[in-house]
Design a protein around this motif. Structure first.
Motif, mmCIF file in Angstrom:
data_model
loop_
_atom_site.group_PDB
_atom_site.id
_atom_site.type_symbol
_atom_site.label_atom_id
_atom_site.label_comp_id
_atom_site.label_asym_id
_atom_site.label_seq_id
_atom_site.Cartn_x
_atom_site.Cartn_y
_atom_site.Cartn_z
ATOM 1 N N ASP A 116 47.010 72.865 -25.864
ATOM 2 C CA ASP A 116 46.882 73.883 -24.808
ATOM 3 C C ASP A 116 45.500 74.517 -24.802
ATOM 4 O OD1 ASP A 116 49.575 73.542 -24.013
ATOM 5 O OD2 ASP A 116 50.244 74.884 -25.606
ATOM 6 N N ARG A 117 44.467 73.700 -24.993
ATOM 7 C CA ARG A 117 43.097 74.218 -25.113
ATOM 8 C C ARG A 117 42.630 74.922 -23.849
ATOM 9 N NH1 ARG A 117 43.173 68.758 -26.058
ATOM 10 N NH2 ARG A 117 42.777 67.417 -24.251
ATOM 11 N N ASP A 118 43.226 74.575 -22.691
ATOM 12 C CA ASP A 118 42.822 75.231 -21.456
ATOM 13 C C ASP A 118 43.313 76.670 -21.382
ATOM 14 O OD1 ASP A 118 45.410 74.132 -21.354
ATOM 15 O OD2 ASP A 118 45.450 74.248 -19.169
ATOM 16 N N ARG A 119 44.150 77.070 -22.335
ATOM 17 C CA ARG A 119 44.673 78.441 -22.348
ATOM 18 C C ARG A 119 43.982 79.306 -23.398
ATOM 19 N NH1 ARG A 119 50.860 78.389 -23.169
ATOM 20 N NH2 ARG A 119 50.583 80.564 -22.480
ATOM 21 N N LEU A 120 43.024 78.725 -24.112
ATOM 22 C CA LEU A 120 42.319 79.465 -25.164
ATOM 23 C C LEU A 120 41.049 80.101 -24.612
ATOM 24 C CD1 LEU A 120 42.609 76.919 -28.123
ATOM 25 C CD2 LEU A 120 43.895 79.045 -27.840
ATOM 26 N N VAL A 121 40.828 81.341 -24.963
ATOM 27 C CA VAL A 121 39.595 82.039 -24.578
ATOM 28 C C VAL A 121 39.054 82.782 -25.791
ATOM 29 C CG1 VAL A 121 40.295 82.323 -22.165
ATOM 30 C CG2 VAL A 121 40.826 84.115 -23.832
ATOM 31 N N ALA A 122 37.752 83.029 -25.779
ATOM 32 C CA ALA A 122 37.105 83.816 -26.838
ATOM 33 C C ALA A 122 36.832 85.210 -26.304
ATOM 34 C CB ALA A 122 35.814 83.148 -27.285
ATOM 35 N N ILE A 123 37.108 86.214 -27.112
ATOM 36 C CA ILE A 123 36.883 87.608 -26.727
ATOM 37 C C ILE A 123 35.769 88.165 -27.599
ATOM 38 C CG2 ILE A 123 37.916 89.889 -26.452
ATOM 39 C CD1 ILE A 123 40.630 88.543 -26.333
ATOM 40 N N ASN A 124 34.747 88.718 -26.970
ATOM 41 C CA ASN A 124 33.633 89.314 -27.698
ATOM 42 C C ASN A 124 33.461 90.777 -27.307
ATOM 43 O OD1 ASN A 124 32.682 87.045 -29.176
ATOM 44 N ND2 ASN A 124 31.768 86.218 -27.302
ATOM 45 N N THR A 125 32.864 91.538 -28.203
ATOM 46 C CA THR A 125 32.447 92.901 -27.892
ATOM 47 C C THR A 125 30.987 92.856 -27.470
ATOM 48 O OG1 THR A 125 33.977 93.868 -29.494
ATOM 49 C CG2 THR A 125 32.124 95.229 -28.794
ATOM 50 N N LEU A 126 30.665 93.449 -26.321
ATOM 51 C CA LEU A 126 29.298 93.451 -25.804
ATOM 52 C C LEU A 126 28.708 94.857 -25.865
ATOM 53 C CD1 LEU A 126 29.695 91.205 -22.616
ATOM 54 C CD2 LEU A 126 28.970 90.512 -24.901
#
Length: 215
Positions: free
Chosen positions: A56-66
């Motif tokens: 399910d790689r299309d459902r993975l996202v990375a979250i960063n603090t900017l």
């Protein structure tokens, strides 16, 4: 046609001999152009063309603090500078999450790793992870189990090995589960081994993982 190509090559070589400075400049320019093109293709291939090696790689996202400079609108993410996210912030995100099925945390690190008797001591790449990281990625251990939420508490020291470290340090012994190893000279219990071919992070794979309870 071959004779024409041969004549062109002969003419080019004569010109290079007459103007060696031009020849060197042309070769350097060509090398730089090929290098830049190769670097761009590698980046595009790794990020856009080659899919992540997870279910399910299309459902993975990375979250960063900017972090944004003073006066810059936060509506423009490209203007922000990625910074580290604290573990307490991660727990806040978990509590307030109404969008994602699961949120997991990961911190790249390097630690001294050795067997209980200090055999094979070496400083290697590793990662501190939240207990649900492997579940979030959709990958189960080949041996043993993943971390539990209780093992995120202070004083609980457990380790999951990569397939590579399991083979090189323990000769692929299935008896590794439950064994004691040392991480930064602190005793830790091996609870799992990830399957062959599992690498995380993808760009710089860790050789073992601990929970955030390990300093």
């Amino acid at each position: 046609m071959l004779s024409t190509v041969s004549q062109d090559v002969t003419f080019a070589l004569r010109q290079f001999r007459r103007s060696p400075g031009f020849a060197i400049a042309a070769i350097v320019t060509l090398a730089l152009g090929i290098g830049a093109t190769t670097a761009i293709f590698t980046l595009v291939d790794g990020i856009l063309l080659r899919p992540l090696p997870f279910p399910d790689r299309d459902r993975l996202v990375a979250i960063n603090t900017l972090e944004f400079p003073p006066g810059v609108l936060t509506t423009n993410p490209a203007a922000g500078e990625p910074i580290g996210t604290s573990y307490p912030n991660y727990f806040d995100w978990q509590r307030q999450n109404h969008t994602f099925e699961s949120i997991a945390a990961y911190d790249e690190n390097a630690r001294r790793f050795a067997k209980a008797n200090n055999e094979g001591a070496q400083v290697i790449h590793c990662g501190r992870v939240s207990a649900n990281l492997f579940l979030t990625l959709g990958v189960a251990p080949a041996l043993g189990r993943t971390f539990t939420s209780e093992e995120e508490q202070p004083g609980r020291r457990v380790v999951i090995l990569s397939h590579e470290l399991w083979v090189s340090a323990f000769a692929a012994s299935r008896d590794v589960i439950g064994q004691t190893v040392k991480v930064s000279d602190e005793p830790s219990i091996v609870v799992g081994v990830m399957p062959e071919g599992f690498h995380y992070p993808v760009n710089q794979p860790a050789l073992f993982w601990t929970t955030y309870a390990a300093n």
